[in-house]
Design a protein around this motif. Structure first.
Motif, PDB file in Angstrom:
ATOM      1  N   GLY A  34       1.060   1.159  -4.467  1.00 17.73           N
ATOM      2  CA  GLY A  34       2.065   1.534  -3.478  1.00 17.73           C
ATOM      3  C   GLY A  34       3.164   0.494  -3.445  1.00 17.73           C
ATOM      4  N   ILE A  35       4.385   0.917  -3.714  1.00 16.96           N
ATOM      5  CA  ILE A  35       5.546   0.024  -3.714  1.00 16.96           C
ATOM      6  C   ILE A  35       6.069  -0.033  -2.278  1.00 16.96           C
ATOM      7  CG2 ILE A  35       7.809  -0.463  -4.724  1.00 16.96           C
ATOM      8  CD1 ILE A  35       5.575  -0.194  -6.824  1.00 16.96           C
ATOM      9  N   GLY A  36       5.625  -1.046  -1.528  1.00 16.84           N
ATOM     10  CA  GLY A  36       6.018  -1.181  -0.128  1.00 16.84           C
ATOM     11  C   GLY A  36       7.481  -1.550   0.017  1.00 16.84           C
ATOM     12  N   SER A  37       8.039  -1.241   1.181  1.00 17.27           N
ATOM     13  CA  SER A  37       9.461  -1.497   1.469  1.00 17.27           C
ATOM     14  C   SER A  37      10.345  -0.888   0.381  1.00 17.27           C
ATOM     15  CB  SER A  37       9.745  -2.988   1.622  1.00 17.27           C
ATOM     16  OG  SER A  37       9.001  -3.544   2.671  1.00 17.27           O
ATOM     17  N   ALA A  38       9.984   0.319  -0.044  1.00 19.62           N
ATOM     18  CA  ALA A  38      10.703   0.973  -1.141  1.00 19.62           C
ATOM     19  C   ALA A  38      12.154   1.274  -0.792  1.00 19.62           C
ATOM     20  CB  ALA A  38       9.987   2.260  -1.540  1.00 19.62           C
ATOM     21  N   LEU A  76       7.895   2.053   7.557  1.00 18.31           N
ATOM     22  CA  LEU A  76       7.752   2.872   8.758  1.00 18.31           C
ATOM     23  C   LEU A  76       7.404   1.895   9.870  1.00 18.31           C
ATOM     24  CD1 LEU A  76       7.546   5.850   9.811  1.00 18.31           C
ATOM     25  CD2 LEU A  76       5.094   5.654   9.408  1.00 18.31           C
ATOM     26  N   GLU A  77       8.217   1.830  10.865  1.00 21.17           N
ATOM     27  CA  GLU A  77       8.038   0.834  11.925  1.00 21.17           C
ATOM     28  C   GLU A  77       7.126   1.313  13.046  1.00 21.17           C
ATOM     29  OE1 GLU A  77       9.061  -2.207  11.422  1.00 21.17           O
ATOM     30  OE2 GLU A  77      10.029  -1.607   9.550  1.00 21.17           O
ATOM     31  N   ARG A  78       6.158   2.169  12.705  1.00 24.21           N
ATOM     32  CA  ARG A  78       5.185   2.649  13.685  1.00 24.21           C
ATOM     33  C   ARG A  78       3.807   2.481  13.077  1.00 24.21           C
ATOM     34  NH1 ARG A  78       6.530   8.368  14.862  1.00 24.21           N
ATOM     35  NH2 ARG A  78       4.746   8.222  16.262  1.00 24.21           N
TER      36      ARG A  78
END
Length: 172
Positions: A34-38, A76-78
């Motif tokens: 998973g490429i976070g902060s894509a 996603l800020e949740r």
């Protein structure tokens, strides 16, 4: 068949990440990275685009026997719905791998098996150290797979991170 999931920002993909993938490969048949902060790029913390990071990973693991899938995961800020967001962007997986305490907690709360792996030379093999060396002209190339050096060269990544790290203020 077991499919694992390993999330990181991979800014850039370095030898510690590669060692983690090699360790995970002992446990799974396939691995989703998973490429976070894509959705973030062109900053000191996140200088590379999701596409560039996918290139780094794909080219670095091309000779691996492990089947891998690189999947962009936007921020996603949740936190309460983050795991379902990840699952909606990824192929199904059986086990997640992380050493990040928040990620571990979120997967546990969602009832997903989570495994931690040992960090590899963490005091040097850390994205912030690689990026700092890129900015200051230090030896960053020895910390990443050769394929990453090639992608950084191809995309002008070194010039980019040096440019975005410059300040336009006269403050010292």
């Amino acid at each position: 068949m077991t499919r694992g999931f390993y999330i990181g920002r991979f800014q850039p993909f370095h030898n510690g990440h590669r060692s983690m993938v090699e360790k995970i490969a002992e446990d799974v048949d396939e691995l989703v990275l998973g490429i976070g902060s894509a959705d973030d790029s062109h900053t000191v913390r996140n200088p590379f685009t999701a596409g560039e990071r996918i290139m780094m990973i794909t080219k670095s693991l091309v000779d691996s026997d492990l089947v891998t899938y690189a999947v962009p995961i936007e921020d996603l800020e949740r936190n309460s719905v983050w795991v379902s967001h990840v699952q909606s962007m990824s192929p199904d997986f059986d086990v997640a791998y992380s050493n990040n305490p928040l990620v571990i907690q979120l997967f546990r709360e969602a009832g997903i098996e989570i495994r931690q792996s040992p960090m590899f030379n963490r005091e040097v093999l850390e994205g912030s150290e690689v990026r700092e060396r890129m900015i200051t002209g230090g030896d960053w190339e020895s910390l990443v797979p050769e394929a990453v050096v090639e992608v950084v060269d191809e995309t002008g990544g070194l010039e980019r991170i040096q440019m975005v790290s410059d300040s336009d203020s006269n403050e010292n």
